[in-house]
Write a protein that holds these residues in place. Sequence first.
Motif, PDB file in Angstrom:
ATOM      1  N   LYS A 112     -29.371  64.981   6.772  1.00 62.11           N
ATOM      2  CA  LYS A 112     -28.247  66.155   7.287  1.00 62.11           C
ATOM      3  C   LYS A 112     -26.765  66.135   7.481  1.00 62.11           C
ATOM      4  CE  LYS A 112     -27.681  69.724  10.847  1.00 62.11           C
ATOM      5  NZ  LYS A 112     -28.808  70.603  12.294  1.00 62.11           N
ATOM      6  N   PHE A 113     -26.927  64.601   7.561  1.00 59.68           N
ATOM      7  CA  PHE A 113     -25.161  64.021   7.436  1.00 59.68           C
ATOM      8  C   PHE A 113     -24.945  64.306   5.887  1.00 59.68           C
ATOM      9  CE2 PHE A 113     -23.967  60.004   6.127  1.00 59.68           C
ATOM     10  CZ  PHE A 113     -22.091  60.542   6.636  1.00 59.68           C
ATOM     11  N   PHE A 114     -26.037  63.352   4.864  1.00 56.05           N
ATOM     12  CA  PHE A 114     -25.377  63.467   3.669  1.00 56.05           C
ATOM     13  C   PHE A 114     -25.214  64.647   2.517  1.00 56.05           C
ATOM     14  CE2 PHE A 114     -25.382  62.798  -0.793  1.00 56.05           C
ATOM     15  CZ  PHE A 114     -25.020  61.066  -1.284  1.00 56.05           C
ATOM     16  N   LEU A 115     -26.182  65.857   3.227  1.00 51.25           N
ATOM     17  CA  LEU A 115     -26.001  66.937   3.043  1.00 51.25           C
ATOM     18  C   LEU A 115     -24.634  68.049   2.651  1.00 51.25           C
ATOM     19  CD1 LEU A 115     -29.839  68.677   2.529  1.00 51.25           C
ATOM     20  CD2 LEU A 115     -28.450  67.273   0.496  1.00 51.25           C
ATOM     21  N   TYR A 116     -24.833  67.945   4.113  1.00 49.85           N
ATOM     22  CA  TYR A 116     -23.607  68.934   4.521  1.00 49.85           C
ATOM     23  C   TYR A 116     -21.939  68.254   3.989  1.00 49.85           C
ATOM     24  CZ  TYR A 116     -23.940  71.949   8.874  1.00 49.85           C
ATOM     25  OH  TYR A 116     -24.390  72.880   9.721  1.00 49.85           O
ATOM     26  N   THR A 117     -22.150  66.802   4.065  1.00 51.05           N
ATOM     27  CA  THR A 117     -20.463  66.723   3.443  1.00 51.05           C
ATOM     28  C   THR A 117     -20.498  66.416   2.582  1.00 51.05           C
ATOM     29  OG1 THR A 117     -22.253  64.617   5.152  1.00 51.05           O
ATOM     30  CG2 THR A 117     -19.593  64.783   4.580  1.00 51.05           C
ATOM     31  N   PHE A 118     -21.747  66.502   1.266  1.00 55.47           N
ATOM     32  CA  PHE A 118     -22.334  66.552  -0.454  1.00 55.47           C
ATOM     33  C   PHE A 118     -21.596  68.204  -0.514  1.00 55.47           C
ATOM     34  CE2 PHE A 118     -23.454  66.414  -4.256  1.00 55.47           C
ATOM     35  CZ  PHE A 118     -23.540  65.422  -5.330  1.00 55.47           C
ATOM     36  N   ALA A 119     -22.117  69.057   0.127  1.00 54.67           N
ATOM     37  CA  ALA A 119     -21.225  70.579  -0.252  1.00 54.67           C
ATOM     38  C   ALA A 119     -20.324  70.048  -0.117  1.00 54.67           C
ATOM     39  CB  ALA A 119     -22.929  71.417   0.930  1.00 54.67           C
ATOM     40  N   GLY A 120     -19.990  70.294   0.815  1.00 57.43           N
ATOM     41  CA  GLY A 120     -18.276  70.483   1.671  1.00 57.43           C
ATOM     42  C   GLY A 120     -17.216  69.879   0.584  1.00 57.43           C
ATOM     43  N   SER A 121     -17.901  68.275  -0.157  1.00 59.10           N
ATOM     44  CA  SER A 121     -16.751  68.318  -0.905  1.00 59.10           C
ATOM     45  C   SER A 121     -17.164  67.987  -2.291  1.00 59.10           C
ATOM     46  CB  SER A 121     -16.488  66.670  -1.229  1.00 59.10           C
ATOM     47  OG  SER A 121     -18.345  66.205  -0.668  1.00 59.10           O
ATOM     48  N   LEU A 122     -18.316  69.246  -2.846  1.00 56.36           N
ATOM     49  CA  LEU A 122     -18.318  69.604  -3.883  1.00 56.36           C
ATOM     50  C   LEU A 122     -17.225  71.029  -4.360  1.00 56.36           C
ATOM     51  CD1 LEU A 122     -21.517  68.989  -4.644  1.00 56.36           C
ATOM     52  CD2 LEU A 122     -20.163  68.703  -6.036  1.00 56.36           C
ATOM     53  N   ILE A 123     -17.053  71.790  -3.672  1.00 56.24           N
ATOM     54  CA  ILE A 123     -16.106  72.749  -2.937  1.00 56.24           C
ATOM     55  C   ILE A 123     -15.173  72.633  -3.193  1.00 56.24           C
ATOM     56  CG2 ILE A 123     -15.570  74.901  -1.556  1.00 56.24           C
ATOM     57  CD1 ILE A 123     -18.477  75.130  -2.624  1.00 56.24           C
ATOM     58  N   MET A 124     -14.421  71.130  -2.376  1.00 61.21           N
ATOM     59  CA  MET A 124     -13.270  70.172  -2.593  1.00 61.21           C
ATOM     60  C   MET A 124     -12.581  70.167  -4.501  1.00 61.21           C
ATOM     61  SD  MET A 124     -12.181  67.948   0.054  1.00 61.21           S
ATOM     62  CE  MET A 124     -13.062  66.262  -1.111  1.00 61.21           C
ATOM     63  N   LEU A 126      -7.144  76.888  -2.744  1.00 59.72           N
ATOM     64  CA  LEU A 126      -6.997  76.349  -2.845  1.00 59.72           C
ATOM     65  C   LEU A 126      -6.678  75.004  -1.188  1.00 59.72           C
ATOM     66  CD1 LEU A 126      -4.195  75.470  -5.392  1.00 59.72           C
ATOM     67  CD2 LEU A 126      -6.802  74.901  -5.355  1.00 59.72           C
ATOM     68  N   PHE A 127      -5.975  76.064  -0.362  1.00 57.88           N
ATOM     69  CA  PHE A 127      -6.248  75.963   1.169  1.00 57.88           C
ATOM     70  C   PHE A 127      -7.791  75.742   1.268  1.00 57.88           C
ATOM     71  CE2 PHE A 127      -5.797  75.774   5.477  1.00 57.88           C
ATOM     72  CZ  PHE A 127      -5.036  74.963   5.974  1.00 57.88           C
ATOM     73  N   ALA A 128      -8.145  76.817   1.648  1.00 49.68           N
ATOM     74  CA  ALA A 128      -9.358  77.304   1.963  1.00 49.68           C
ATOM     75  C   ALA A 128     -10.660  76.639   1.301  1.00 49.68           C
ATOM     76  CB  ALA A 128      -9.650  78.566   1.578  1.00 49.68           C
ATOM     77  N   ALA A 129     -10.279  76.187  -0.037  1.00 59.41           N
ATOM     78  CA  ALA A 129     -11.323  75.378  -0.475  1.00 59.41           C
ATOM     79  C   ALA A 129     -11.142  73.797  -0.095  1.00 59.41           C
ATOM     80  CB  ALA A 129     -11.175  75.044  -2.253  1.00 59.41           C
ATOM     81  N   PHE A 130      -9.863  73.508  -0.564  1.00 60.18           N
ATOM     82  CA  PHE A 130      -9.709  71.485   0.335  1.00 60.18           C
ATOM     83  C   PHE A 130     -10.129  71.797   2.161  1.00 60.18           C
ATOM     84  CE2 PHE A 130      -6.829  70.059  -2.156  1.00 60.18           C
ATOM     85  CZ  PHE A 130      -6.724  70.234  -3.902  1.00 60.18           C
ATOM     86  N   PHE A 131     -10.036  73.066   2.890  1.00 59.48           N
ATOM     87  CA  PHE A 131     -10.424  72.858   4.473  1.00 59.48           C
ATOM     88  C   PHE A 131     -11.939  72.245   4.276  1.00 59.48           C
ATOM     89  CE2 PHE A 131     -11.496  75.095   8.453  1.00 59.48           C
ATOM     90  CZ  PHE A 131     -10.442  74.829   9.363  1.00 59.48           C
ATOM     91  N   ILE A 132     -11.986  73.593   3.611  1.00 59.85           N
ATOM     92  CA  ILE A 132     -13.858  72.651   3.959  1.00 59.85           C
ATOM     93  C   ILE A 132     -14.593  71.904   3.938  1.00 59.85           C
ATOM     94  CG2 ILE A 132     -16.217  73.941   3.172  1.00 59.85           C
ATOM     95  CD1 ILE A 132     -15.759  76.903   1.896  1.00 59.85           C
ATOM     96  N   GLY A 133     -14.038  71.279   2.727  1.00 54.64           N
ATOM     97  CA  GLY A 133     -14.089  69.266   2.946  1.00 54.64           C
ATOM     98  C   GLY A 133     -13.860  69.012   4.028  1.00 54.64           C
ATOM     99  N   PHE A 134     -12.733  69.014   3.963  1.00 56.91           N
ATOM    100  CA  PHE A 134     -11.774  68.520   5.081  1.00 56.91           C
ATOM    101  C   PHE A 134     -12.674  68.346   6.213  1.00 56.91           C
ATOM    102  CE2 PHE A 134      -7.672  67.951   2.526  1.00 56.91           C
ATOM    103  CZ  PHE A 134      -8.647  66.846   1.450  1.00 56.91           C
ATOM    104  N   ALA A 135     -12.948  70.127   7.003  1.00 56.77           N
ATOM    105  CA  ALA A 135     -13.505  70.522   7.967  1.00 56.77           C
ATOM    106  C   ALA A 135     -15.076  69.506   8.288  1.00 56.77           C
ATOM    107  CB  ALA A 135     -13.855  72.292   8.318  1.00 56.77           C
TER     108      ALA A 135
END
Lengths: 497, 509
Positions: B159-171, B209-218
């Motif tokens: 769960k940890f991996f998938l959540y973060t990985f998905a977010g960072s791809l949007i980023m 861009l803010f939105a895309a970065f935000f998903i990764g960081f959030a």
Amino acid sequence: MINPISVDMASLNIATLAPMSIIILGALAIIIIDLISGKLTKSFYVMISELFILLALGAVFGFNSNSRGMFDMMLIDGIAMLGQAIILIASALFIPLALTSKRFHEFSYPEFFALFLFMIAGFQFMVASDNLILIFIGLETASLSLYTLIAMHNRDRSFEAAIKYFTMGAMAAGFYVFGAMIFYALTGSVEIHKIAASLELNHFQPISAVLLATVFMLGAIGFKISLVPFQTWVPDVYEGASAALAGYMSIVPKIAGFVVAMRLFEFLVHADVPWVQDMLWWVAVLTMTLTNIMALVQKGVKRMLAYSSISHAGFAMSAILIGTTQANSSLFFYWILFTFTNLGAFTMLWVSRHKAKENKFGSRFDHPYEKFSGMIKIQPVNAVIMAMFMLSLAGVPPFSLFWGKLYLMSSAVNAGFITLAIIMGINSAISVYYYLKLIVYMFLKEPHTNDGTIYMKNASTTLKTIIGLAAFATLFAIFTTGPLLEMITKYVIASGY
Amino acid sequence: MESLLTLLIFFPAVAGILGFMIEKENMRAYAIAVASIEFLLSLLLWVGFDPSNVGYQFREHASIIPSFGVNYDLGIDGISLFLIILSTFMTLIALIGLTIKEEYKNLVISIMFLEMTMVGVFAALDVILFYLFWELSLVPMLYIIGAWGSDRRIYAAIKFFLYTFAGSLIMLVGFLYAAYLYHQATGVWSFSIENWQNFAFGYKAQLWLFAAFFIGFAIKVPMFPFHTWLPYAHGQAPTIGSVILAAVLLKMGSYGFVRFSLPMFPDASAHFIIPIAIISLIMIVYTAMVAYAQKDMKQVIAYSSISHMGVIVLGTFALNSEGIAGSLFFMLSHGVVSGALFMLVGVIYDRKHTKMMNEFGGLASVMPRYATIFAIMLMSSVGLPLTMGFVGEFLSLLGFYKVSPILTAIAGTSIILGAVYMLSLFKKSFFGPITHEENKNLKDLTTQELSALLPLVALVIFLGIYPKPVLKPINDSVEAMVHKMEEKAVLPKTKEFIHKVNSVKKDEK
């Protein structure tokens, strides 16, 4: 009185045929040698094939780009050279996989290696021509050899796979011929550049006929590079073929198909023919997404890798629909990186190959996930290497395929395909789940037995060297991306794509 | 030393590779030696740091893909310096306090690779390089949670991996789009963070861009509603995993806001203040309530982490130097304090193999030293003045007060709610009669545990009383950044706003 036809030797430009001729000569040489001396074993044939492949590779690079020959049948431009280089390098890396420690039925026949070389020549003709007929001949030569190679593996599933591949392939050939026929009827030519010029002159009218031809062609090529909905044969064929051949099939036939697709669809995309781009968009998106989802539920690692390779083909296909120079370069770049990673992954399966009756896992698969459970505790180095290949396929930096994905997604963004780029991103996220599944089994579960030999049943020095090479290329891709990309871009620009 | 940052990044990785060849019995000494050297190297970084220079220092540069503008570009400023030191320090402490015995070698090697990625994230000045370390940090953490965790560890790890990985791809798509815009405007491919910070993106583009970065960081922070992976990860992870996750990995997200979102997209940041503040308030209040309802000590601390990260994000988006510097200081203090709390829970878990509060009670009389250290850390977590936790929390809230007093008032309940759940935890497990017979014979802290915990106590108290040596460099770099944001904002409205939230302080001066 018919005038005698006189052909100037210089205009034939025989040198364009050099790489293929070397390979064909090699194949014939193997058959002749077998007639003279029946005692030679596989190591001789492997190495002699390897030598011919390397010679051909040298001939490819010793050639100036952009020339035609043999009555314009041959076209050696930048992408033809890149295509041939990838085909030959991948073949040179895969053929040594025959040198296993266990004895396999098919490698005891010299014909295996002769067929292998004929197949390579077929693929070379596919990429080095823009004549629809010559492409067809190359395609069929290669495919017929490949069907036989699969069947030679001599297991029940191999026959099933070969027959399945053969019937589906025959249908694809039919599609191809229909497509080519319609193009010929419309334009009076079978050469792609003339077809393009003539279609443009007519403003792509009648549009329905152009689209019909395009659909037939997409079906034919889509079958070869396994695009949805022509992908159904892939998992079964991969499962039936030996892991080495399956790995080979995931790379070489596809790059040949991609080059043909690039020659054929690029001008249609650039001319803004209605629907063509939409059609390619949907095909690419569905290919990556659907197969990714199917891969999630697989129980055998080889089937999972089969679905994953379809999904990667979808990724690469999107480069063709984007159609910019950057996208076309990224296709080759992606595929070279993919070659090394997939080589590694399939070779890892190949070294752990055991006899059918030794299957301890009560599963119908040769390589169920359970087989790899707890591998880190038994063979830590191999587990780490396998994990690296999986992470690379998933696109985790700094492993090789990440750079391919990065460049491809960037080309999508730069050409305004933001949605496509996001879909690629989401697909990478989906795909990481099934790659992780193997890592979870290897690293996080308890081992079945403490018997490490199940992972190394088939290992030999040659196979270990190949794995080491693939691992090295995957790990240190960060240092090779710069020069590699520059070289590819140079060739792609030189051929005007 | 010119190449100090490279050394800092790759020393643990090389040590990890060599670690394969060390025999099991020597591994503990080896681990602590490597972590200490790494910590000393990071202190050397502090010594060599020039406080009068607010720009990037210790620059290193090499090309990776020249035609595409991807470079090996390193450098630090006051913002990242202390996060690097925090990473090396907490790794050292966590290794000292490590009590796991099985597969010890693999664990230590993963920690070393993790340390490489942590330092790399904070030292990278190239977006792709940043992304590389950011993603790579998931892999050792996956292994640590999945291999040494509790019962549902595999679920938690994936769960940890998938959540973060998905977010960072949007980023990543956001990164590529930003690079494309930069290329359009300047004709040069560049992924340099510095170049992007100096480049004014158009307003519309900033929002996307803010939105895309935000998903990764959030997702990394983690912000509501993406926070659900964290309690699982913490709940299942082994002690050392929780310590590093809470102390460093979560800070990568909030560091991303400070390094990327604010200076690159000032207008979008100002535009999104209120929505983000509301999300932060939900994090603060809601997760604090959830924390109160937990029965498991570790879950209480996990949820309190989310609550505190809410204050950090709130402080960051105050867009003034107090708020941002405060939130950065709060990141450090939260790193130290939550790391210490997780270690303390680990101590009791090693003894009783349970973390349920109702299994304890009256521990203070059995384990007085343990109870004392726990109390100090708990007070700091609540934000008691003269502890490290107070400074950051207070400054973050002070900063946001200039944006909106009402929202700040609600956020201020974090201190009250924090006191509620933390003190009730303390009451349930440490005071009252000893309800379980077997607890009477629990051993107090061992020397090993004390040697890991005492430095943390000293740090919490020292920096609570005298935060200046750390706060000053942070504040200088932040002020320079805020100044640049005001200069670079494309909308006059934003300029005005940033000026307004920063100017009150100047009047006081």
